[in-house]
Design a protein around this motif. Structure first.
Motif, PDB file in Angstrom:
ATOM      1  N   ASN A 118       0.818  -1.173  -0.006  1.00 38.77           N
ATOM      2  CA  ASN A 118      -0.131  -0.116   0.088  1.00 38.77           C
ATOM      3  C   ASN A 118       0.796   1.178   0.000  1.00 38.77           C
ATOM      4  N   TRP A 119       1.992   1.227   0.687  1.00 31.51           N
ATOM      5  CA  TRP A 119       2.715   2.384   0.835  1.00 31.51           C
ATOM      6  C   TRP A 119       3.442   2.579  -0.366  1.00 31.51           C
ATOM      7  N   GLN A 175       3.299   5.871  -2.995  1.00 33.79           N
ATOM      8  CA  GLN A 175       4.372   6.619  -3.403  1.00 33.79           C
ATOM      9  C   GLN A 175       4.429   6.675  -5.123  1.00 33.79           C
TER      10      GLN A 175
END
Length: 67
Positions: free
Chosen positions: A17-18, A22
């Protein structure tokens, strides 16, 4: 042992998810920078060219200055 597997899966999901966030932020930044580059390019292209200096004759060719 299932706690460590669940933790690992949760960490992997969180990292995915991160990473996705990004990538979206990078895409937005790229679009903003491209837009700014296009704006600057159009401004630079809209400036008329500088007049050429005289390289012959009596006017504008005999003055010598040093800074």
């Amino acid at each position: 042992m299932s706690d460590s597997i669940e933790g690992t899966v949760a960490a992997a999901t969180g990292l995915q998810n991160w990473n996705m966030m990004q990538e979206k932020d990078n895409l937005l930044l790229r679009k903003v920078l491209d837009g700014q580059a296009n704006t600057i390019l159009s401004l630079v292209n809209s400036v008329p060219t500088a007049p050429q200096l005289a390289n012959g004759g009596m006017v504008g060719t005999l003055l010598h200055t040093t800074a």
